[in-house]
Enzyme design. Structure first.
Site, PDB file in Angstrom:
ATOM      1  N   GLY A   1     -70.500 -19.532 -11.919  1.00  0.00           N
ATOM      2  CA  GLY A   1     -69.008 -19.870 -11.553  1.00  0.00           C
ATOM      3  C   GLY A   1     -68.395 -18.602 -12.150  1.00  0.00           C
TER       4      GLY A   1
ATOM      5  N   GLN B   1     -70.261 -17.938  -3.554  1.00  0.00           N
ATOM      6  CA  GLN B   1     -69.967 -16.563  -3.129  1.00  0.00           C
ATOM      7  C   GLN B   1     -70.963 -15.431  -3.723  1.00  0.00           C
ATOM      8  OE1 GLN B   1     -68.023 -16.541  -0.373  1.00  0.00           O
ATOM      9  NE2 GLN B   1     -67.645 -18.454  -0.455  1.00  0.00           N
TER      10      GLN B   1
ATOM     11  N   ASP C   1     -60.972 -24.245 -21.175  1.00  0.00           N
ATOM     12  CA  ASP C   1     -60.774 -25.614 -21.188  1.00  0.00           C
ATOM     13  C   ASP C   1     -61.820 -26.149 -22.253  1.00  0.00           C
ATOM     14  OD1 ASP C   1     -62.644 -25.599 -18.043  1.00  0.00           O
ATOM     15  OD2 ASP C   1     -63.378 -26.154 -19.893  1.00  0.00           O
TER      16      ASP C   1
ATOM     17  N   ALA D   1     -71.887 -25.307  -8.812  1.00  0.00           N
ATOM     18  CA  ALA D   1     -72.251 -25.503 -10.012  1.00  0.00           C
ATOM     19  C   ALA D   1     -73.050 -27.231  -9.960  1.00  0.00           C
ATOM     20  CB  ALA D   1     -71.541 -25.129 -11.129  1.00  0.00           C
TER      21      ALA D   1
ATOM     22  N   HIS E   1     -62.639 -16.520 -24.175  1.00  0.00           N
ATOM     23  CA  HIS E   1     -61.160 -16.020 -23.799  1.00  0.00           C
ATOM     24  C   HIS E   1     -60.416 -17.159 -24.406  1.00  0.00           C
ATOM     25  CE1 HIS E   1     -62.602 -13.827 -20.092  1.00  0.00           C
ATOM     26  NE2 HIS E   1     -62.761 -13.024 -21.164  1.00  0.00           N
TER      27      HIS E   1
HETATM   28  N1  APR Z   1     -69.472 -23.660  -8.389  1.00  0.00           N
HETATM   29  C1  APR Z   1     -69.922 -22.346  -8.744  1.00  0.00           C
HETATM   30  N2  APR Z   1     -69.013 -21.365  -8.605  1.00  0.00           N
HETATM   31  C2  APR Z   1     -67.923 -21.497  -8.020  1.00  0.00           C
HETATM   32  C3  APR Z   1     -67.380 -22.848  -7.649  1.00  0.00           C
HETATM   33  C4  APR Z   1     -68.315 -23.902  -7.967  1.00  0.00           C
HETATM   34  N3  APR Z   1     -67.821 -25.196  -7.675  1.00  0.00           N
HETATM   35  N4  APR Z   1     -66.031 -22.611  -7.075  1.00  0.00           N
HETATM   36  C5  APR Z   1     -65.856 -21.263  -7.155  1.00  0.00           C
HETATM   37  N5  APR Z   1     -67.023 -20.587  -7.680  1.00  0.00           N
HETATM   38  C6  APR Z   1     -67.164 -19.286  -7.991  1.00  0.00           C
HETATM   39  C7  APR Z   1     -66.176 -18.319  -7.080  1.00  0.00           C
HETATM   40  O1  APR Z   1     -66.920 -18.096  -5.818  1.00  0.00           O
HETATM   41  C8  APR Z   1     -66.003 -17.150  -8.051  1.00  0.00           C
HETATM   42  O2  APR Z   1     -66.949 -16.073  -8.017  1.00  0.00           O
HETATM   43  O3  APR Z   1     -66.456 -19.038  -9.320  1.00  0.00           O
HETATM   44  C9  APR Z   1     -65.972 -17.739  -9.499  1.00  0.00           C
HETATM   45  C10 APR Z   1     -64.542 -17.825 -10.122  1.00  0.00           C
HETATM   46  O4  APR Z   1     -63.882 -16.853 -10.140  1.00  0.00           O
HETATM   47  P1  APR Z   1     -62.622 -16.332 -11.033  1.00  0.00           P
HETATM   48  O5  APR Z   1     -61.684 -17.261 -10.487  1.00  0.00           O
HETATM   49  O6  APR Z   1     -62.444 -14.953 -11.013  1.00  0.00           O
HETATM   50  O7  APR Z   1     -63.078 -16.802 -12.457  1.00  0.00           O
HETATM   51  P2  APR Z   1     -63.576 -16.064 -13.805  1.00  0.00           P
HETATM   52  O8  APR Z   1     -64.560 -15.300 -13.213  1.00  0.00           O
HETATM   53  O9  APR Z   1     -63.934 -16.969 -14.721  1.00  0.00           O
HETATM   54  O10 APR Z   1     -62.562 -15.177 -14.309  1.00  0.00           O
HETATM   55  C11 APR Z   1     -62.594 -14.428 -15.426  1.00  0.00           C
HETATM   56  O11 APR Z   1     -60.365 -13.817 -15.561  1.00  0.00           O
HETATM   57  O12 APR Z   1     -58.104 -14.556 -15.179  1.00  0.00           O
HETATM   58  C12 APR Z   1     -58.864 -14.130 -16.119  1.00  0.00           C
HETATM   59  O13 APR Z   1     -59.315 -15.002 -18.317  1.00  0.00           O
HETATM   60  C13 APR Z   1     -59.344 -15.481 -17.043  1.00  0.00           C
HETATM   61  O14 APR Z   1     -61.464 -16.278 -17.805  1.00  0.00           O
HETATM   62  C14 APR Z   1     -60.851 -15.642 -16.724  1.00  0.00           C
HETATM   63  C15 APR Z   1     -61.447 -14.528 -16.214  1.00  0.00           C
END
Ligand code: APR
Length: 263
Positions: free
Chosen positions: A201, A229, A106, A245, A121
């Site tokens: 996050g 988490q 984004d 965050a 990414h």
């Molecule tokens: N503030 C902070 N952290 C948060 C919040 C929040 N409001 N809401 C959720 N989280 C945390 C969750 O606990 C989780 O650990 O954000 C994390 C999101 O994890 P994913 O959904 O796995 O996202 P991400 O780590 O960015 O994924 C990595 O995977 O699918 C591919 O290319 C995609 O860039 C992505 C990559």
């Protein structure tokens, strides 16, 4: 969240000369952009990544993959940066030697005022010609401007490259594809050189991005995690701030520069 941990993190951040901020989908969650792996709400709990986020999937059904990316682009276009994004932009103005690295596709960091975040990414706003990425980004058909408000899973034919009429693909990195080399190199170099790395996050399960905090820790930096988490990154972190965050980052930034007496 313990005040003691926040104050310790603020001291580290407030006295740092080189800071790296690494973000994942969690930073945009409070802007209404779904994460990937969170329980029922995560995109991968609702959509099949193999059918929507691989080069094979695009070649098999370009309209489905393009339609899905247009749906995500429409959601992001309706979203606004949250206080977490704004706090990161503030860190960048406070610490001149700071680098923002994101796994997100984004544009919320940019809209919050962060300059030149490194997109590991790719981006939903950088479609390119399938045949030659060097072809100018001019397309026949829908790509830029307001997405056509597709509902999830609706098929939309991708535009065609104006130079060679090949299909245009979303500018995101799909599973099985290498990360943009220059972005990854810049990210690793910043992690090696930083004295504080903030990871915000991310679930820390997708590599090589998940390696970045480990590179920083091995190079002697203090790693601070913001996540409601626990994640596999917990053990490389000096401090784990359990919270969201949009709540933790503004408090951390306020405390950091209060600590140094700078208003
Ligand atoms: N503030 C902070 N952290 C948060 C919040 C929040 N409001 N809401 C959720 N989280 C945390 C969750 O606990 C989780 O650990 O954000 C994390 C999101 O994890 P994913 O959904 O796995 O996202 P991400 O780590 O960015 O994924 C990595 O995977 O699918 C591919 O290319 C995609 O860039 C992505 C990559």
């Amino acid at each position: 969240m313990e005040g003691v941990l926040l104050r310790r993190a603020a001291q580290l951040l407030g006295s740092a000369r080189r800071v790296v901020v690494l973000t994942g989908a969690g930073i945009s969650a409070e802007s209404g952009v779904p994460t990937f792996r969170d329980g029922l709400t995560g995109l991968w709990a609702r959509f099949d990544a193999q059918r929507l986020a691989t080069a094979e999937a695009f070649h098999a059904d370009p309209d489905l993959v393009w339609g899905w990316c247009e749906w995500r682009r429409a959601r992001v276009s309706r979203a606004e940066p949250n206080p977490g994004h704004l706090a990161i932009a503030t860190i960048q103005t406070r610490v001149l030697g700071s680098t923002v690295i994101t796994q997100n596709v984004d544009d919320l960091h940019e809209r919050a005022g962060t300059r030149a975040p490194i997109h590991l990414h790719g981006s939903l706003f950088a479609p390119r010609c399938v045949a030659a990425a060097a072809h100018p980004a001019t397309f026949e058909g829908t790509s830029d401007g307001e997405p056509a408000q597709p509902h999830e899973g609706r098929r939309i034919p991708p535009p065609r490259c104006a130079s060679c009429a090949a299909l245009v693909r979303p500018g995101v990195v799909w599973f099985g594809e290498p990360l943009p080399e220059a972005a990854l190199t810049a990210a690793v170099e910043a992690a090696v050189a930083c004295d504080v790395l903030l990871t915000v996050g991310t679930s820390g399960v997708v590599h090589p991005a998940a390696e970045i905090p480990r590179v920083a820790a091995r190079s002697g930096a203090a790693v601070i995690q913001v996540n409601p988490q626990p994640t596999p990154l917990d053990q490389v972190c000096a401090i784990n701030l359990r919270g969201t965050a949009a709540h933790v980052l503004p408090a951390l930034v306020a405390a950091a520069w209060e600590e140094t007496g700078e208003e």
